[in-house]
Structures are given as C-alpha cells and as structure tokens.
Design a protein around this motif. Structure first.
Motif, PDB file in Angstrom:
ATOM      1  N   ASP A 204       1.745   7.554  -4.340  1.00  0.00           N
ATOM      2  CA  ASP A 204       1.073   7.702  -5.807  1.00  0.00           C
ATOM      3  C   ASP A 204       0.723   6.466  -6.361  1.00  0.00           C
ATOM      4  OD1 ASP A 204       1.040  10.531  -5.427  1.00  0.00           O
ATOM      5  OD2 ASP A 204       2.720  10.776  -6.655  1.00  0.00           O
ATOM      6  N   GLN A 205       1.645   5.244  -6.107  1.00  0.00           N
ATOM      7  CA  GLN A 205       1.753   4.241  -6.816  1.00  0.00           C
ATOM      8  C   GLN A 205       0.529   3.178  -6.151  1.00  0.00           C
ATOM      9  OE1 GLN A 205       6.050   3.526  -6.992  1.00  0.00           O
ATOM     10  NE2 GLN A 205       5.782   2.868  -8.815  1.00  0.00           N
ATOM     11  N   MET A 206       0.222   3.718  -4.851  1.00  0.00           N
ATOM     12  CA  MET A 206      -0.716   2.872  -3.992  1.00  0.00           C
ATOM     13  C   MET A 206      -2.214   3.356  -4.100  1.00  0.00           C
ATOM     14  SD  MET A 206       1.009   0.577  -2.536  1.00  0.00           S
ATOM     15  CE  MET A 206       1.913   0.424  -3.900  1.00  0.00           C
ATOM     16  N   PRO A 207      -3.095   2.369  -4.199  1.00  0.00           N
ATOM     17  CA  PRO A 207      -4.328   2.877  -4.388  1.00  0.00           C
ATOM     18  C   PRO A 207      -4.870   3.457  -2.937  1.00  0.00           C
ATOM     19  CG  PRO A 207      -4.476   0.399  -4.187  1.00  0.00           C
ATOM     20  CD  PRO A 207      -3.078   0.822  -4.418  1.00  0.00           C
ATOM     21  N   SER A 208      -5.816   4.299  -2.848  1.00  0.00           N
ATOM     22  CA  SER A 208      -6.165   5.046  -1.683  1.00  0.00           C
ATOM     23  C   SER A 208      -6.256   4.196  -0.410  1.00  0.00           C
ATOM     24  CB  SER A 208      -7.303   5.959  -2.012  1.00  0.00           C
ATOM     25  OG  SER A 208      -8.324   5.066  -2.326  1.00  0.00           O
ATOM     26  N   ASN A 209      -6.799   3.064  -0.424  1.00  0.00           N
ATOM     27  CA  ASN A 209      -7.036   2.149   0.400  1.00  0.00           C
ATOM     28  C   ASN A 209      -5.821   1.376   0.845  1.00  0.00           C
ATOM     29  OD1 ASN A 209      -7.190   0.428  -1.905  1.00  0.00           O
ATOM     30  ND2 ASN A 209      -8.370  -1.262  -0.779  1.00  0.00           N
ATOM     31  N   LYS A 210      -4.871   1.631   0.381  1.00  0.00           N
ATOM     32  CA  LYS A 210      -3.353   1.052   0.550  1.00  0.00           C
ATOM     33  C   LYS A 210      -2.403   2.016   1.106  1.00  0.00           C
ATOM     34  CE  LYS A 210      -4.629  -3.126  -0.163  1.00  0.00           C
ATOM     35  NZ  LYS A 210      -4.648  -4.356   0.889  1.00  0.00           N
ATOM     36  N   ARG A 211      -2.736   3.410   1.002  1.00  0.00           N
ATOM     37  CA  ARG A 211      -1.620   4.155   1.464  1.00  0.00           C
ATOM     38  C   ARG A 211      -1.298   4.179   2.986  1.00  0.00           C
ATOM     39  NH1 ARG A 211      -3.594   9.464  -2.391  1.00  0.00           N
ATOM     40  NH2 ARG A 211      -3.075   8.253  -4.102  1.00  0.00           N
ATOM     41  N   TYR A 212      -1.957   3.476   3.728  1.00  0.00           N
ATOM     42  CA  TYR A 212      -1.636   3.457   4.950  1.00  0.00           C
ATOM     43  C   TYR A 212      -0.464   2.773   5.220  1.00  0.00           C
ATOM     44  CZ  TYR A 212      -3.625  -1.393   5.180  1.00  0.00           C
ATOM     45  OH  TYR A 212      -3.763  -2.694   4.782  1.00  0.00           O
ATOM     46  N   LEU A 213      -0.163   1.698   4.300  1.00  0.00           N
ATOM     47  CA  LEU A 213       0.970   0.804   4.274  1.00  0.00           C
ATOM     48  C   LEU A 213       2.415   1.681   4.090  1.00  0.00           C
ATOM     49  CD1 LEU A 213      -0.140  -2.162   1.937  1.00  0.00           C
ATOM     50  CD2 LEU A 213       0.098  -2.198   4.283  1.00  0.00           C
ATOM     51  N   VAL A 214       2.195   2.787   3.099  1.00  0.00           N
ATOM     52  CA  VAL A 214       3.349   3.762   3.018  1.00  0.00           C
ATOM     53  C   VAL A 214       3.533   4.541   4.316  1.00  0.00           C
ATOM     54  CG1 VAL A 214       4.164   5.898   1.597  1.00  0.00           C
ATOM     55  CG2 VAL A 214       2.847   3.842   0.523  1.00  0.00           C
ATOM     56  N   ALA A 215       2.414   4.705   5.059  1.00  0.00           N
ATOM     57  CA  ALA A 215       2.745   5.463   6.303  1.00  0.00           C
ATOM     58  C   ALA A 215       3.413   4.626   7.278  1.00  0.00           C
ATOM     59  CB  ALA A 215       1.291   6.035   6.862  1.00  0.00           C
TER      60      ALA A 215
ATOM     61  N   MET B  43       2.011  -5.384  -3.254  1.00  0.00           N
ATOM     62  CA  MET B  43       1.581  -6.618  -3.599  1.00  0.00           C
ATOM     63  C   MET B  43      -0.062  -6.871  -3.745  1.00  0.00           C
ATOM     64  SD  MET B  43       3.681  -9.026  -0.855  1.00  0.00           S
ATOM     65  CE  MET B  43       3.110 -10.686  -1.297  1.00  0.00           C
ATOM     66  N   SER B  44      -0.657  -7.934  -4.048  1.00  0.00           N
ATOM     67  CA  SER B  44      -2.085  -7.967  -4.454  1.00  0.00           C
ATOM     68  C   SER B  44      -2.934  -7.880  -3.106  1.00  0.00           C
ATOM     69  CB  SER B  44      -2.500  -9.054  -5.126  1.00  0.00           C
ATOM     70  OG  SER B  44      -2.065 -10.289  -4.061  1.00  0.00           O
ATOM     71  N   ASP B  45      -4.121  -7.513  -3.243  1.00  0.00           N
ATOM     72  CA  ASP B  45      -5.093  -7.477  -2.372  1.00  0.00           C
ATOM     73  C   ASP B  45      -5.259  -8.634  -1.577  1.00  0.00           C
ATOM     74  OD1 ASP B  45      -5.476  -4.529  -2.741  1.00  0.00           O
ATOM     75  OD2 ASP B  45      -7.542  -5.205  -3.858  1.00  0.00           O
ATOM     76  N   ALA B  46      -5.251  -9.883  -2.405  1.00  0.00           N
ATOM     77  CA  ALA B  46      -5.236 -10.992  -1.726  1.00  0.00           C
ATOM     78  C   ALA B  46      -4.201 -11.460  -0.794  1.00  0.00           C
ATOM     79  CB  ALA B  46      -5.113 -12.179  -2.878  1.00  0.00           C
ATOM     80  N   ALA B  47      -2.902 -10.867  -1.130  1.00  0.00           N
ATOM     81  CA  ALA B  47      -1.774 -11.163  -0.126  1.00  0.00           C
ATOM     82  C   ALA B  47      -1.931 -10.124   1.027  1.00  0.00           C
ATOM     83  CB  ALA B  47      -0.539 -10.956  -0.745  1.00  0.00           C
ATOM     84  N   THR B  48      -2.322  -8.857   0.701  1.00  0.00           N
ATOM     85  CA  THR B  48      -2.085  -7.714   2.007  1.00  0.00           C
ATOM     86  C   THR B  48      -3.546  -7.591   2.787  1.00  0.00           C
ATOM     87  OG1 THR B  48      -2.648  -6.192   0.142  1.00  0.00           O
ATOM     88  CG2 THR B  48      -0.496  -6.402   0.618  1.00  0.00           C
ATOM     89  N   THR B  49      -4.130  -8.735   3.418  1.00  0.00           N
ATOM     90  CA  THR B  49      -5.136  -8.965   4.009  1.00  0.00           C
ATOM     91  C   THR B  49      -4.928  -8.077   5.432  1.00  0.00           C
ATOM     92  OG1 THR B  49      -4.431 -11.013   5.040  1.00  0.00           O
ATOM     93  CG2 THR B  49      -5.666 -11.033   2.937  1.00  0.00           C
ATOM     94  N   ARG B  50      -6.090  -8.001   6.087  1.00  0.00           N
ATOM     95  CA  ARG B  50      -5.937  -7.421   7.414  1.00  0.00           C
ATOM     96  C   ARG B  50      -5.032  -8.459   8.189  1.00  0.00           C
ATOM     97  NH1 ARG B  50     -10.955  -6.619  11.770  1.00  0.00           N
ATOM     98  NH2 ARG B  50      -9.910  -6.487  13.432  1.00  0.00           N
ATOM     99  N   GLU B  51      -5.159  -9.738   8.273  1.00  0.00           N
ATOM    100  CA  GLU B  51      -4.414 -10.696   8.837  1.00  0.00           C
ATOM    101  C   GLU B  51      -2.878 -10.377   8.607  1.00  0.00           C
ATOM    102  OE1 GLU B  51      -4.679 -15.155  10.332  1.00  0.00           O
ATOM    103  OE2 GLU B  51      -5.353 -14.704   8.421  1.00  0.00           O
ATOM    104  N   ALA B  52      -2.611 -10.166   7.297  1.00  0.00           N
ATOM    105  CA  ALA B  52      -1.302 -10.147   6.914  1.00  0.00           C
ATOM    106  C   ALA B  52      -0.696  -8.627   7.435  1.00  0.00           C
ATOM    107  CB  ALA B  52      -0.895 -10.125   5.432  1.00  0.00           C
ATOM    108  N   PHE B  53      -1.447  -7.717   7.391  1.00  0.00           N
ATOM    109  CA  PHE B  53      -0.859  -6.429   8.095  1.00  0.00           C
ATOM    110  C   PHE B  53      -0.738  -6.309   9.444  1.00  0.00           C
ATOM    111  CE2 PHE B  53      -2.049  -2.392   9.988  1.00  0.00           C
ATOM    112  CZ  PHE B  53      -0.881  -1.768   9.341  1.00  0.00           C
ATOM    113  N   GLU B  54      -1.361  -7.230  10.383  1.00  0.00           N
ATOM    114  CA  GLU B  54      -1.398  -7.306  11.642  1.00  0.00           C
ATOM    115  C   GLU B  54      -0.109  -8.183  11.934  1.00  0.00           C
ATOM    116  OE1 GLU B  54      -4.934  -9.282  12.761  1.00  0.00           O
ATOM    117  OE2 GLU B  54      -5.933  -7.326  13.485  1.00  0.00           O
TER     118      GLU B  54
END
Length: 641
Positions: free
Chosen positions: A444-455, A507-518
């Motif tokens: 609930d605390q994550m925007p919809s485009n960041k919920r994959y991080l919770v998964a 964390m911010s969108d600037a930090a949680t980039t595709r590269e950071a997630f990979e």
C-alpha cells in the motif's frame, strides 16, 4: 506490452529474477503463487520464481497441492487485527502464549533496556517553534557552505572540505557538490608529497567508487621498497595512511603491508603516549576499527566534539549540529511510532520466545539510511528486520522440540495466503497474520509501478524461511556440518538477501532505476560478503559469550574446531582472515558498482553497521545494554549549539 515498472517488456523483469535465482544454488525450492490481492505484475513476477533454487531438505518441503488441500479443509480466514488495544498494560514479549507447547518454552531473553521510554515517556526537547527557527538557520548555512565548493584550482582545499562534511555527517545535504568536487579531484593531477594529503585523497576517492592505484604511496618508500623512517614521526600522516589502506581490494599485498607498518607505529605512539588530544582518540578508535569500517553516524558523534575543539565556531560545524538535532527529532517521532506498532503487534501475538528489540531493529534501518526524506524506507526496513528476528527466534526455539510445527510454518509461508492459516500452529497464527498484513502495508505504501519490489522482497523472505527450516532440520537430526557447509547455510540464514531486496523499498525513483534493480537482483558478491561478515562476527561473539541457543546449528567456530582439530584461538584467527577477504570484496563493490552506488551504498552501510552490534566480542542486539550509551547519544541527547 509494458510492465508496471516501466520496462519495455515484462520478460525483462522475469529474466532479471531468473538470473539471480539461478546463481550459486544447488538445491530446488518451490515458491508458490497466489493471486489474492497482488496486482497482475506482482503475480507474473512471483510466478517467475518457480524454478530450481535452494530449499530445505525434502522432509521440510510441502507441495502446493498439500497446502491448498489442508487450507481448504480448515476453511479459515485471517481475522481482522485490532491495532489499538484499549488496555494500557505494558505488553512484554515474554507474555505467555495461548497454546505454545510446554516442552518448547523459550530461553529467557532480558526485557528491552528501553522499556516504554520512546512510546510513553520521551518527547523531543525543542519546541515546534525552535525547530522552525533551526530549519531557517540551516537553509542559510547551507547556502553559505555551498559557496565554499566554488570551483577553484585549490584542489587541496576542496578535498579538506569534502572530508569535513562527510565526517560531520552532513554529506547528504551536498551530494551533487561532493560528486562534482571528487570528479575534479580524481581527474586533476595531484603532486603533493605530504603523506596525510595523499592518503586522504586515496580514501575519499575509493570510498566513492573512484579507482586510485596504490602506486601513489611509492613516493614514501625507499629503494629497498620499505617506507621511509621519517614517517614514524608523523602520527597524523600515519593515521591517514592506515585508514586509507583499509580500502584495499584483492590482489593488493602492498596495502596489506602498509596496514601492518602503520599499525605498528601507531600502537607504539599510543603505548608511549606520543600522541595527545583529539588525534590520540582518533588513533585509538581506528586501531579498534578502521574508519572505512566504522558506521559514519557513530564516528560523527566523536568527530563533532573533536572538530569543535580544534576549529571553534564555523558554518560547517554549526550546520552539522543543527542538522543533527533536526534529524534527531524526526528519528524520535519514528521511534515512538514503531514502538507503538510493536506494542500492538507483540501484545496481539502474545509470544514468549522472541526478543523485544524494536529499538535495535530500528537502529539497523537507521544505519542504512538516516536522511529525513527516506522515512518510509527506514520504517519499512525496520519492520522487515523485526519480522526476520521473530522468524529466526521461532525456528531457533521450536526446532529443538517441535520440528513438525516448524515444517508446517514454513509450508504456510511458502503458500503466503490467508487460506494457508490452518497450516500454522495455533500459537503462531497471529504472527502469520501480522506477517501477511505487514507486507500488504508495504504494498500500500508503494506506488503501483514499484510494487514489484515488494513481490521481490516477499519471495526473498520466503527463501529465508526455507533456510531457517534447513538449519532447524540439521539441529533436529543433530547433524554435524562441515565448515564449508555451515558457512554456506549460515550466511543465508542471516536474511541479508531479503534485506538487500528490501533496501529499495521507499527510495526515490532516481535511486531505484532499472540498472539498480538489476544489480539488486543479480549481485551476489556484495550480498554474500555482508552476510558472511555478519555471520562470522555473530558466531565469534556468540561463542565467546556462550549465548548460543541449544537449538541453533553449530556456529562457525565450533565447526572449524571440530573439522580441523585446532584450538579456539586458531579457529577464530582463521575466521578473522576470511572476514578480511570479505572486507576487500566490500571495497571492490564500491568500485564495480559506482553507477548504482546510491543503492549499493545502502547495502554497504548495512555491512558497516555489523561491528556496531557484534564488534569487540559483543552482541548488542541480544544484549541491548551494550548499545544503550551510543543510542542515547544518537536519539536522545541533542548537540549543544
């Protein structure tokens, strides 16, 4: 078709998950997918985990059809959790559980040294008006300090400024300015022959991921390859050299020799009282724990006082004190909130076998990120550690007497659904409810485009449960693992993979980039090194303190002694050697991951917090009184201005 995280195709997300999950494992694990309330993207990501991965022994694995059949037969749904009890009774983690097996009573953990201090009794001293005044003053001081970064040819002056700002704990206010200054310093020629300055430049750059060759220290050596004798009379330079050399990586024996040289002379200077004042204190701290391995917020407490003695009033110091006091108010509010949350959930669960250490759990999160704008990330991370600690304590205690109940708990966690509640032993069902509801809160605390991080984090948490289960099976069967087996499983039971997955939550969108997630998904070295350092330090302190639970699997010290038939001292010396290798890998992680350093640094921060809890043969997590003075200075006592 786009996925919710904004990537061009969902297969990219699944591929990243698959790469990480297929590395460094040898046993199959089955992560089961449920679609109760997760969005489509989360479901697809969760399904990507149903591949060959590490798992508990076959006896601990329960297939999805078993979970579904048993759960359906039970026909139970999770009850609504009452979050605000009307009772004002002090809720202890030692309250009697409703139906825990009598034979599996827990060891007697001491109550929290903090009691209800943050929840009931303590309020920040400054009034709201004074806080507003401080914020206005901070804004003015920031502008004043920014002018000191004005590009100039005086690289040495900018280098000193960066060091002061980082050491005083206000680097988070000047990230762009520091990055620009260090790039300029790295790209410019530096012809200084001053040992302190050359070593300082080396340390500042390597800490931020810039490559600097150890050859820069050759100018301080004679033709025989040894350091010049006159360096023995330069304590400030030697200390700078000693700290810089601890940023060594694999394949740099010259820096290992440098550490030995500097340490010998610094120890002699302290022994002979050659060094006085603040410098002597800095040397003593470094000899106990080198600066690159010290949690910066703790070092800041010492340095601020020492800097005040040497420099008196200046805008950098005033800003550091103001910023610390403002952040302290933020952290106090969070401590009150998480203490309230813990009182609710611990009272609701009624478990007597878990450690009441919510302040210490929050401190782990504080060590990872202390900045004001990362409040959500900090609170999520703290709750992740709380859940991990409960899980750890549960498997440790009940593995010894109730292995079947541990198996059913693990099976339910692999199911991860309301309908799996009937699998869970009755006295643990409320914990299971709390676990599910807390992860829903994260979603609930994550925007919809960041919920994959919770998964992603949820799947890692499930794997931690499987590792705990495997350790419980070892204990139940009285299995004596080899040293390599023990290290392999024990590092996984630290839960660092799950925590690494949770680093980006909030964390911010600037930090949680595709590269950071990979990086977070596929990186293994930075995660394993953190886990190994944590496990080795924990095992050494636990062995020396005699504080291991009888249901724990053998620690690293025991297994090394048993396998190699050596003394305790030899075993600990060997494990310390292995830890040194992991610190080298930590230093390499900065250089290899400079592009994603905003995220990678958070995991490095977690590594640097380990000595705070387990250094000097202590266990500050289990025995909270060992950390009380430091935490009082961080959270309770404002800086005098």
């Amino acid at each position: 078709m786009s996925c919710h995280c904004g990537w061009e195709a969902e297969s990219a997300c699944q591929h990243a998950f698959s790469v990480e999950l297929s590395r460094s494992y040898t046993r199959p694990i089955h992560i089961y997918c449920y679609t109760r309330s997760i969005n489509i993207m989360d479901h697809r990501l969760a399904c990507a985990f149903d591949i060959s991965q590490p798992s508990p022994p076959a006896s601990a694995c329960v297939r999805m059809n078993t979970i579904s059949t048993t759960a359906a037969a039970g026909n139970n749904n999770i009850a609504c959790i009452k979050h605000r009890s009307s009772s004002k009774r002090v809720v202890s983690c030692h309250a009697e559980p409703s139906s825990a097996p009598a034979a599996a009573q827990a060891p007697s953990f001491k109550p929290s040294v903090w009691g209800d201090f943050f929840f009931f009794h303590y309020e920040p001293r400054p009034t709201q008006q004074s806080a507003e005044w401080m914020r206005e003053r901070v804004d003015k001081l920031k502008e004043e300090v920014c002018t000191l970064f004005t590009p100039s040819k005086d690289m040495l002056r900018r280098m000193y400024l960066v060091d002061e700002i980082v050491h005083l704990g206000i680097d988070h206010l000047f990230e762009k300015e520091i990055e620009t200054a260090l790039k300029d310093i790295h790209e410019s020629e530096f012809a200084s022959s001053n040992l302190y300055e050359v070593a300082l430049r080396f340390r500042l750059l390597r800490e931020r991921g810039f490559w600097v060759s150890p050859d820069v220290f050759q100018k301080f050596k004679g033709d025989d390859g040894n350091f010049l004798n006159e360096l023995a009379d330069d304590p400030r330079g030697l200390l700078s050299l000693y700290n810089a050399a601890h940023l060594f990586i694999h394949g740099e024996p010259e820096l290992e020799e440098t550490i030995s040289f500097a340490r010998n002379h610094l120890e002699s200077m302290i022994r002979d009282s050659v060094v006085k004042g603040p410098l002597a204190d800095q040397v003593k701290r470094a000899l106990r724990l080198p600066l690159p391995r010290t949690l910066k917020r703790v070092e800041m407490l010492h340095y601020m006082f020492e800097y005040d003695q040497d420099n008196g009033h200046n805008p950098v110091l005033e800003l550091a004190k103001m910023d610390f006091n403002l952040l302290q108010q933020v952290h106090l509010k969070e401590l009150k909130e998480i203490s309230r949350w813990w009182k609710d959930v611990s009272g609701y669960m009624g478990l007597n076998h878990i450690r009441d250490r919510v302040v210490e759990c929050y401190t782990w999160a504080y060590a990872v990120y202390h900045e004001e704008d990362l409040a959500i990330a900090r609170m999520i991370f703290a709750k992740l550690i709380v859940l991990s600690a409960i899980l750890d304590d549960t498997y440790d205690v009940y593995a010894f007497t109730s292995i079947e109940e541990c198996r059913t708990l693990n099976a339910a966690i692999q199911g991860w659904d309301d309908t799996a509640i009937s699998l869970v032993p009755e006295y643990l069902r409320k914990f299971y409810e709390i676990m599910l509801s807390t992860f829903r809160e994260f979603e609930d605390q994550m925007p919809s485009n960041k919920r994959y991080l919770v998964a992603f984090n949820k799947a890692e948490f499930q794997k931690v449960s499987s590792y705990y289960m495997e350790a419980a099976e070892w204990s139940h069967r009285n299995y004596k693992p080899s040293f390599s087996e023990q290290v392999a499983l024990a590092t996984e039971t630290t839960g660092v993979r799950s925590l690494a997955a949770g680093v980006m939550l909030g964390m911010s969108d600037a930090a949680t980039t595709r590269e950071a997630f990979e990086w977070a998904v596929t990186s293994t070295d930075a995660i394993i090194l953190c886990a190994k350092i944590g496990r080795f330090m924990n095992d050494i302190s636990g062995y020396k303190l005699g504080s291991q639970n009888k249901a724990d699997m053998p620690c690293a010290v025991e297994t090394y002694i048993n396998e190699h038939k050596v003394t305790v001292d030899v075993a600990i010396a060997k494990i310390n050697e292995l830890m040194e290798d992991e610190w080298k890998t930590t230093n390499r992680a900065r250089i290899d991951n400079q592009a994603v350093l905003p995220v990678a640094q958070r995991l490095i921060n977690l590594t640097m917090a380990i000595p705070l809890f387990y250094g000097y043969d202590s266990d500050g997590f289990t025995f909270g009184e060992q950390l009380r003075e430091i935490l009082e200075n961080l959270y309770v006592k404002p800086m005098p201005i």
